[in-house]
Design a protein around this motif. Structure first.
Motif, PDB file in Angstrom:
ATOM      1  N   TYR A 168      -8.372   3.655  -0.509  1.00 47.15           N
ATOM      2  CA  TYR A 168      -7.512   2.733  -0.450  1.00 47.15           C
ATOM      3  C   TYR A 168      -8.174   1.696   0.988  1.00 47.15           C
ATOM      4  O   TYR A 168      -8.091   0.461   0.952  1.00 47.15           O
ATOM      5  N   LEU A 172      -8.955  -1.649  -0.650  1.00 48.14           N
ATOM      6  CA  LEU A 172      -8.142  -2.590  -0.109  1.00 48.14           C
ATOM      7  C   LEU A 172      -7.767  -2.448   1.428  1.00 48.14           C
ATOM      8  O   LEU A 172      -6.720  -1.854   1.775  1.00 48.14           O
ATOM      9  N   ALA A 175      -4.499  -3.861   2.671  1.00 50.04           N
ATOM     10  CA  ALA A 175      -3.170  -3.025   2.035  1.00 50.04           C
ATOM     11  C   ALA A 175      -2.094  -3.069   2.939  1.00 50.04           C
ATOM     12  O   ALA A 175      -2.175  -2.696   4.307  1.00 50.04           O
ATOM     13  N   LEU A 179      -1.616   3.963   5.279  1.00 53.59           N
ATOM     14  CA  LEU A 179      -2.423   5.066   4.585  1.00 53.59           C
ATOM     15  C   LEU A 179      -1.998   6.270   5.290  1.00 53.59           C
ATOM     16  O   LEU A 179      -2.251   7.465   4.631  1.00 53.59           O
ATOM     17  N   ALA A 235       2.111  -0.096  -4.983  1.00 54.77           N
ATOM     18  CA  ALA A 235       0.933  -0.269  -4.332  1.00 54.77           C
ATOM     19  C   ALA A 235      -0.307  -0.719  -5.255  1.00 54.77           C
ATOM     20  O   ALA A 235      -1.034  -1.542  -4.817  1.00 54.77           O
ATOM     21  N   VAL A 236       0.026  -0.570  -6.522  1.00 50.16           N
ATOM     22  CA  VAL A 236      -0.899  -0.812  -7.648  1.00 50.16           C
ATOM     23  C   VAL A 236      -0.243  -1.952  -8.438  1.00 50.16           C
ATOM     24  O   VAL A 236      -1.335  -2.731  -8.908  1.00 50.16           O
ATOM     25  N   VAL A 247      -9.667   0.694  -7.994  1.00 46.84           N
ATOM     26  CA  VAL A 247      -8.762   1.737  -7.527  1.00 46.84           C
ATOM     27  C   VAL A 247      -8.812   3.084  -8.507  1.00 46.84           C
ATOM     28  O   VAL A 247      -9.121   4.004  -7.981  1.00 46.84           O
TER      29      VAL A 247
END
Length: 284
Positions: A168, A172, A175, A179, A235-236, A247
């Motif tokens: 991630y 990303l 994002a 995390l 998140a996806v 990802v």
């Protein structure tokens, strides 16, 4: 029954139940969602189905039923089930698999005088206004009935969690989720969710003081199963296809490097209360 992603705490004007775009992103691949999302422990289903102070549960209302994962577990336990689901794309496979579903948000849903022995919500109560939802549940529950909102909280093994977090960070970098939460105690992040649900039950009125149940279990997760489930996470689901593919390819390679499978630890946590007094007169 969407999962709340490990996002930073939202601002007051952007509570989870107000984030309709995210809540409705899961229907983009309802079949995958139904296939990939884990079920709930039999011990939880049994405790709800047989644990009413007044009676065994016969009529269950499944709020935010999605593709009917929870509903089918209660059907298998011998209960009658009605689902309420705002996304018609999620309701379609639930109906095909034998679940009766009304398409509506729970807050706006009209029960038409129907009453239930239990109101349940698996991985969905955070998409509902916690006070209005509790008041609505009190309105449709028979005295002695149970409200139970529950969530599957997974904990990746530390090496898998760090590998996923690194993907991630690389793919990303902007994002909007935390995390660090992937490598810490996930239940800590969910506790605010549980507290909000309990506070909503107290404020909605008509219930005993909420209590919290916990069921711990494990699941052996293959590379394919994890990538399938990741594809259904908030998140996806909102990523463009090329970023999604990047990802998943990177996470798959990381899991392969760690042996191709791993054991996932889950805690299923329920916030639950029993219908006691009269519902609030302004319950809708």
């Amino acid at each position: 029954m969407p999962t709340l992603p490990p996002e930073r705490a939202p601002l007051p004007e952007h509570q989870p139940h107000e984030q309709r775009q995210l809540a409705e992103s899961f229907g983009s691949d309802a079949e995958r969602y139904d296939r990939a999302r884990p079920r709930y422990p039999d011990a939880l289903i049994d405790r709800i189905a047989t644990g009413s102070p007044c009676r065994d549960i016969k009529d269950v209302l499944d709020v935010g039923c999605g593709t009917g994962i929870v509903a089918r577990q209660f059907l298998a336990a011998g209960c009658g089930v009605l689902g309420v689901e705002p996304d018609a794309r999620m309701a379609e496979p639930a109906r095909r698999l034998g679940v009766e579903v009304d398409v509506a948000t729970f807050e706006s849903w009209d029960p038409h005088g129907r009453e239930f022995d239990a109101v349940v919500a698996g991985q969905a109560w955070h998409w509902i206004d916690p006070v209005a939802g509790a008041a609505k549940a009190a309105r449709v529950l028979r005295p002695g009935g149970r409200l139970a909102a529950f969530w599957n909280v997974f904990r990746l093994p530390p090496d898998v969690a760090e590998a996923v977090a690194e993907v991630y960070r690389r793919v990303l970098p902007d994002a909007p989720f935390d995390l660090q939460g992937m490598t810490k105690q996930p239940l800590d992040g969910y506790q605010a969710l549980f507290t909000k649900a309990a506070d909503g039950i107290r404020e909605g009125g008509g219930f005993s003081d909420p209590e919290q149940w916990r069921f711990d279990w494990e699941w052996h997760c293959t590379r394919e199963a994890w990538l399938d489930q990741m594809s259904t996470h908030g998140a996806v689901t909102r990523l463009p296809p090329d970023r999604t593919a990047q990802v998943l390819e990177s996470v798959g390679a990381a899991v392969d490097a760690l042996g191709g499978s791993f054991t996932m630890r889950y805690a299923t946590v329920a916030v639950t209360a029993t219908r006691t007094g009269a519902a609030r007169p302004d319950a809708v």
